[in-house]
Design an enzyme around this catalytic site. Structure first.
Site, short mmCIF file in Angstrom:
data_model
loop_
_atom_site.label_atom_id
_atom_site.label_comp_id
_atom_site.label_asym_id
_atom_site.label_seq_id
_atom_site.Cartn_x
_atom_site.Cartn_y
_atom_site.Cartn_z
N ARG A 40 35.76 -37.41 -12.98
CA ARG A 40 34.71 -36.86 -12.12
C ARG A 40 34.59 -37.64 -10.81
O ARG A 40 34.23 -37.06 -9.78
CB ARG A 40 33.37 -36.85 -12.85
CG ARG A 40 33.34 -35.75 -13.89
CD ARG A 40 32.00 -35.66 -14.56
NE ARG A 40 31.97 -34.46 -15.38
CZ ARG A 40 31.09 -34.22 -16.32
NH1 ARG A 40 30.12 -35.10 -16.56
NH2 ARG A 40 31.12 -33.12 -17.02
N LYS A 211 29.81 -18.03 -31.30
CA LYS A 211 28.59 -17.27 -31.56
C LYS A 211 28.27 -16.20 -30.53
O LYS A 211 28.30 -16.46 -29.33
CB LYS A 211 27.41 -18.24 -31.64
CG LYS A 211 27.45 -19.10 -32.88
CD LYS A 211 26.45 -20.23 -32.81
CE LYS A 211 25.15 -19.87 -33.48
NZ LYS A 211 24.14 -20.92 -33.30
N GLY A 364 33.39 -25.40 -20.56
CA GLY A 364 33.21 -25.63 -21.99
C GLY A 364 34.51 -25.68 -22.77
O GLY A 364 35.48 -26.28 -22.33
N GLY A 387 27.19 -25.64 -18.85
CA GLY A 387 25.96 -24.83 -18.79
C GLY A 387 25.84 -24.08 -17.48
O GLY A 387 25.45 -22.91 -17.45
P1 AMP Z 1 32.05 -21.80 -27.97
O1 AMP Z 1 31.53 -23.19 -27.80
O2 AMP Z 1 31.00 -20.79 -28.29
O3 AMP Z 1 32.97 -21.38 -26.86
O4 AMP Z 1 32.89 -21.83 -29.29
C1 AMP Z 1 34.05 -22.58 -29.39
C2 AMP Z 1 34.33 -22.81 -30.84
O5 AMP Z 1 34.46 -21.58 -31.50
C3 AMP Z 1 35.60 -23.57 -31.05
O6 AMP Z 1 35.31 -24.82 -31.61
C4 AMP Z 1 36.38 -22.71 -32.02
O7 AMP Z 1 36.98 -23.44 -33.06
C5 AMP Z 1 35.32 -21.79 -32.60
N1 AMP Z 1 35.88 -20.53 -33.08
C6 AMP Z 1 36.60 -19.64 -32.39
N2 AMP Z 1 36.99 -18.64 -33.19
C7 AMP Z 1 36.50 -18.89 -34.41
C8 AMP Z 1 36.57 -18.20 -35.67
N3 AMP Z 1 37.25 -17.07 -35.78
N4 AMP Z 1 35.93 -18.76 -36.71
C9 AMP Z 1 35.27 -19.92 -36.57
N5 AMP Z 1 35.16 -20.60 -35.41
C10 AMP Z 1 35.77 -20.09 -34.35
#
Ligand code: AMP
Length: 407
Positions: A40, A211, A364, A387
């Site tokens: 950074r 999620k 992220g 964020g």
């Molecule tokens: P996010 O922070 O919402 O972008 O989520 C990222 C995380 O989602 C990563 O750590 C992935 O391992 C997880 N992820 C992606 N696809 C799946 C899945 N099919 N089942 C469980 N975790 C998942």
């Protein structure tokens, strides 16, 4: 873009307040605290060097970690950051161990053109006499006005905090004649802002991750702006349930099924879901797997998109002129479930290099994914703000950006 940038400012002889993002990881070695990753600081150098070359007097500041008690202050001083900055700039950097008061004011008064000073962690203002008062984080107007009084102009180059109104961004901006974007901030506005406001079409968004609840506002906003919105990763299974499919033990949010149904109905063929999954009998790299096409059988969970989905998504991305990507297609941290994410990363490189498409990774986990794939420098833009980039893509007004003066 209609925002003022550092290049629009008259800098010679000016006291230039510079909000940078020096929220870097630290480590302790032989009793000394050191910067353990200076990415950074390196990223901020172009704006700092520009200000110095133009004859500005740079007054730098940043937050560092979170300050919730007096005890937190000891380990989160800017001093090691000042040291590393001096090494990288190849010139002395005055460190002032205060965020206000005569010592800081005198040091600023003594600055000459082309010299640089950094003062203490702005979040030290969050705790006063042991009490958590959040003067910085809740944008205490007196603090913003005070910091603004220390300089002639303000350059904000800290995109990572742009989604919050703090004294060190919005507070200063409200009390100074000119606020400009630094080069990093300018790039974020150009790419993320450009994609959301005036994308070259076709504009394809690809959203993944764990999620639905985290990304629902982004999906809703991008359905309004993009030509196609591809949904992959763990969150796709809630949409599958909404479509009446069996998903075995896959990730799923029961309270979001209705919303998913509604989005599927409203969006029609604009919303693209996976057509198959790589299903596993446990959440482990050595799981027993099979490619599931018509739902996932009991005892298995989808951990990546399947080969037909990869081909489908690639065919949609192939003629895109703008792509925004946020969130992995599967559990990419495990090698056996990284194929879908890898394929998207590779396709983005292809459309960037062969079609001249603008490809943007929205912070992220997807940033971690493209770095893991080693393709980060072959895409148009990798956003630095987690964020902040999410809220930008959600279509929200970011206070730190709103506070930058119009041209
Ligand atoms: P996010 O922070 O919402 O972008 O989520 C990222 C995380 O989602 C990563 O750590 C992935 O391992 C997880 N992820 C992606 N696809 C799946 C899945 N099919 N089942 C469980 N975790 C998942």
């Amino acid at each position: 873009m209609a925002k003022l940038t550092v290049e629009d400012l008259e800098l010679k002889g000016k006291k230039v307040l510079m909000r940078v993002d020096f929220n870097v990881p630290l480590k302790e070695e032989n009793g000394e605290v050191e910067v353990s990753n200076d990415n950074r600081i390196v990223a901020a150098l172009p704006t700092i060097k520009y200000v110095l070359e133009q004859g500005g007097r740079a007054i730098l500041f940043s937050h560092l970690g979170r300050i919730k008690s007096e005890d937190d202050k000891a380990g989160l001083s800017m001093k090691p950051v000042a040291q590393r900055l001096a090494d990288l700039l190849g010139q002395p950097v005055t460190f002032v161990p205060a965020i206000e008061g005569p010592e800081l004011e005198e040091a600023i008064a003594g600055l000459e053109d082309g010299q640089v000073l950094i003062f203490e962690n702005t979040r030290f203002a969050d705790v006063v006499n042991g009490e958590e008062v959040k003067r910085e984080s809740k944008n205490d107007p007196a603090l913003g006005a005070y910091w603004a009084s220390l300089g002639d102009v303000f350059v904000n180059d800290a995109f990572g905090t742009a989604h919050r109104a703090h004294a060190s961004n919005a507070g200063i901006a409200a009390n100074i004649s000119q606020t400009a974007a630094g080069f990093l901030m300018e790039k974020e506005i150009k790419f993320l802002g450009g994609a959301v406001e005036a994308p070259e079409r076709p504009f394809v968004a690809i959203i993944g991750g764990a999620k639905v609840s985290d990304k629902i506002t982004i999906i809703e906003n991008l359905l309004k702006k993009a030509d196609k919105v591809i949904v992959g990763g763990g969150m796709a299974y809630t949409f599958d349930v909404a479509n009446g499919q069996s998903i075995g033990n896959s990730l799923f949010e029961a309270d979001k099924v209705e919303l998913a149904k509604q989005l599927i109905e409203e969006a029609g063929d604009k919303l693209v879901l996976p057509v198959d999954a790589l299903a596993a009998d446990k959440f482990a790299n050595d799981a027993d797997t099979y490619v599931a096409e018509d739902g996932i059988k009991d005892g298995y969970m989808g951990l990546d998109i399947g080969p037909k989905s990869i081909e489908l998504f690639k065919s949609i991305l192939a003629d895109a002129k703008t792509v925004v990507w946020n969130g992995p297609m599967g559990v990419f941290e495990m090698e056996n479930f990284a194929k879908g994410t890898l394929a998207i990363g590779e396709e983005l490189v292809k459309v960037t290099e062969e079609n001249g498409a603008t490809t943007i990774v929205g912070g992220g986990d997807s940033t971690a994914a493209v770095q893991q794939l080693g393709v980060a420098d072959r895409l148009s833009h990798i956003s630095t703000g987690g964020g902040a980039s999410l809220e930008y893509l959600e279509g929200k007004t970011l206070p730190g950006i709103a506070a930058i003066s119009e041209k």
